[in-house]
Design a protein around this motif. Sequence first.
Motif, short mmCIF file in Angstrom:
data_model
loop_
_atom_site.label_atom_id
_atom_site.label_comp_id
_atom_site.label_asym_id
_atom_site.label_seq_id
_atom_site.Cartn_x
_atom_site.Cartn_y
_atom_site.Cartn_z
N PHE A 43 0.67 -0.84 0.11
CA PHE A 43 0.38 -0.15 -0.19
C PHE A 43 0.77 1.43 0.12
O PHE A 43 0.16 2.23 -0.53
CB PHE A 43 -0.94 -0.05 1.30
N VAL A 46 1.57 2.33 -3.51
CA VAL A 46 0.07 2.64 -3.82
C VAL A 46 -0.10 3.65 -4.01
O VAL A 46 -0.31 4.56 -4.29
CB VAL A 46 -1.29 1.34 -3.46
N SER A 47 -0.11 4.43 -2.95
CA SER A 47 0.28 6.11 -1.99
C SER A 47 0.86 6.69 -2.80
O SER A 47 0.86 8.07 -2.92
CB SER A 47 0.61 5.78 -0.27
N ARG A 100 -4.03 2.30 8.30
CA ARG A 100 -4.00 1.57 7.15
C ARG A 100 -4.34 -0.09 7.89
O ARG A 100 -5.02 -0.90 7.87
CB ARG A 100 -3.14 1.15 6.33
N SER A 324 -7.77 4.54 -7.18
CA SER A 324 -7.43 4.27 -5.72
C SER A 324 -8.18 3.15 -5.75
O SER A 324 -7.25 2.03 -4.68
CB SER A 324 -7.80 5.25 -4.89
N MET A 328 -6.44 -0.28 -4.98
CA MET A 328 -6.34 -0.83 -3.41
C MET A 328 -6.78 -2.46 -3.05
O MET A 328 -6.50 -2.80 -2.65
CB MET A 328 -7.22 0.35 -2.43
N TYR A 332 -5.19 -5.77 -2.44
CA TYR A 332 -5.99 -6.24 -0.99
C TYR A 332 -5.92 -7.15 -1.31
O TYR A 332 -5.56 -8.59 -0.80
CB TYR A 332 -7.51 -4.87 -0.56
#
Length: 348
Positions: A43, A46-47, A100, A324, A328, A332
Amino acid sequence: MNLSTVEEDDYESSSDQVVHKPEEIDWQMLDKSKFFILGAGLFSCVSATLYPVVVLKTRQQVSSSHLSSFKTAISIIRYEGFRGLYRGFGTSLIGTIPARAVYMTALEVTKSKVGTSTVKLGFPEPTAAAIANATAGLTAALAAQVIWTPIDVVSQRLMVQGNQFRSCRYMNGIDAFRKILNTDGPRGLYRGFGISVMTYAPSNAVWWASYSVVQRLVWGGVGSYLCKKDDDGVVVMRPDSTTVMAVQGVSAAMAGGVSALVTMPLDTIKTRLQVLDNNDDNNNNGNGRKGPTVGQTVRNLVREGGWMALYRGLGPRWASMSMSATTMITTYELLKRLSTKNQENLIR
């Protein structure tokens, strides 16, 4: 919510077509250490990818001008360099990791417990899944906001440095944290907390419920298209990993777009509350160190650009939430599969 006890593994797209969906991974099936360690790394990537879009959205929301997203981006790069698109990223990343972790824990635990309970109460599986996802999204957002709001306040202050509204300069996240604390006290770090909860909690509930419903509809369409009937009758489709990821990504993007549109005004107000200084001209109003109220913020926005000012930054936010949501949910689901204790039991 464990599909082995709550959700059927097969989904009938029509009377003679059956799609075998992959088994959903329950909280009890996860190796928690691997889940959190891998999650932090995945993540964070991703951010980093999506952060410039968040900066653009924030700059547009606090600006009194009507520059497009493209012109805003060009202006940032011209005067601040590409580093301007990553202002406050370090602070945001540090806060995102624990927030998170709290979010994922609350999400999975709530989804598992509520999903099982709703089925036992007699709700049909699709309804039980939607209720469980909505409740889990709401609970996860509430829990994460306690950690995330101070980080959000600091990182957004850093994002808009050099903007016409900023009268205070910060060297880094620690300096911003100290100055906000000295000027406004602990309340300054939780400015906009109430409206953040009002924005993210319903948004998460709507998103997760929508995702559950949309994914079922998409699987129905995929099944109708890919299942081929032969002379013997029913043909069963077992989707490969690429098809599964595509369905999850499309469903997530659709749910994210709807959530962005519905909650945009609240997000704009929240950003203004968190970013504007107490001594900004439009927000002083004789209140000393008291920050602007929601009513004052709305009036200022309407005065600047009418009611459509509440939708400033909709383009970047729509893009950000859709991208996102897609990254995500696929990340995930990948994370959950990588963190499962018994890999050999998963349908691939």
